[in-house]
Design an enzyme around this catalytic site. Structure first.
Site, PDB file in Angstrom:
ATOM      1  CB  CYS A 185      44.549  36.906  -0.386  1.00 26.35           C
ATOM      2  SG  CYS A 185      42.914  36.608  -1.089  1.00 26.35           S
ATOM      3  CB  SER A 187      39.810  38.157  -2.336  1.00 24.13           C
ATOM      4  OG  SER A 187      40.736  37.345  -3.023  1.00 24.13           O
ATOM      5  N   GLY A 225      42.852  42.924 -17.028  1.00 22.70           N
ATOM      6  CA  GLY A 225      42.753  41.810 -16.097  1.00 22.70           C
ATOM      7  C   GLY A 225      41.414  41.853 -15.406  1.00 22.70           C
ATOM      8  CE  LYS A 265      41.970  33.969 -11.821  1.00 22.84           C
ATOM      9  NZ  LYS A 265      42.056  33.988 -10.369  1.00 22.84           N
ATOM     10  CB  THR A 294      45.681  35.639  -4.032  1.00 23.16           C
ATOM     11  OG1 THR A 294      44.564  36.526  -3.998  1.00 23.16           O
ATOM     12  CG2 THR A 294      46.715  36.170  -5.001  1.00 23.16           C
ATOM     13  CB  THR A 314      41.039  36.599  -8.681  1.00 24.72           C
ATOM     14  OG1 THR A 314      42.256  36.303  -9.355  1.00 24.72           O
ATOM     15  CG2 THR A 314      40.475  37.899  -9.174  1.00 24.72           C
TER      16      THR A 314
END
Length: 176
Positions: free
Chosen positions: A164, A129, A50, A38, A167, A5
């Site tokens: 990413c 990530s 988060g 999140k 994401t 994430t």
């Protein structure tokens, strides 16, 4: 999965914004959910936090962290240090795979299960990530634009989502 994430926090001019994506990934190649939340408000809306990592582990940490905030009357640094101590020493908690960014009007902290409580030097914190991509974008924007923390966080998240694979563009932003 610790890296699945992206969460970014930006503090500027007494305002703080925290942004996170919504992707939940199972293993290396299956997206299970696109709209997970999140980033959320804690302690009567005065703290935003988060998480990156395992969803179940993060919910456990949110619960423990909120209890620490209640115990220490919203004192974010104290609650973070106490959570880190408990996280590091408790047999069950120390196996949780997650990291948190938590912020209030005065502080922004990264909290890890290995006992670290880190306050970033420049008012920007990123985990997950896509964290390094979001961090680089936010640093460039913070120093070279007049954008608000919310605008910087959102743009940094969009940058991370474009690079990413863990994401996505379903971004939630909270600010105080």
């Amino acid at each position: 999965m610790l890296h699945g994430t992206t969460i970014i926090g930006v503090k500027k001019n007494n305002k703080v914004a925290l942004a996170g994506d919504g992707q939940v990934t199972m293993g290396q190649n299956v997206i299970m959910k696109h709209g997970a939340r999140k980033v959320r408000r804690l302690f009567k809306g005065t703290v935003i936090a988060g998480f990156a990592g395992s969803v179940a582990d993060a919910f456990t940490l949110f619960d423990k962290f909120e209890k620490k905030l209640e115990e220490y009357n919203g004192n974010l640094p104290r609650a973070a240090v106490e959570l880190a101590k408990t996280w590091r020493t408790d047999k069950i908690l120390r196996n949780l795979e997650a990291m948190l960014i938590a912020a209030d009007n005065e502080n922004m902290l990264i909290i890890s299960g290995t006992g670290e409580v880190i306050e970033p030097d420049d008012g920007i914190a990123a985990i997950g990530s896509g964290g390094p991509y979001a961090l680089a974008a936010a640093r460039a924007l913070l120093n070279k634009t007049d954008l608000s923390p919310k605008e910087i966080a959102l743009t940094a998240m969009e940058t991370a989502a474009s690079i990413c694979i863990y994401t996505n563009n379903n971004i939630v932003v909270e600010e105080i």
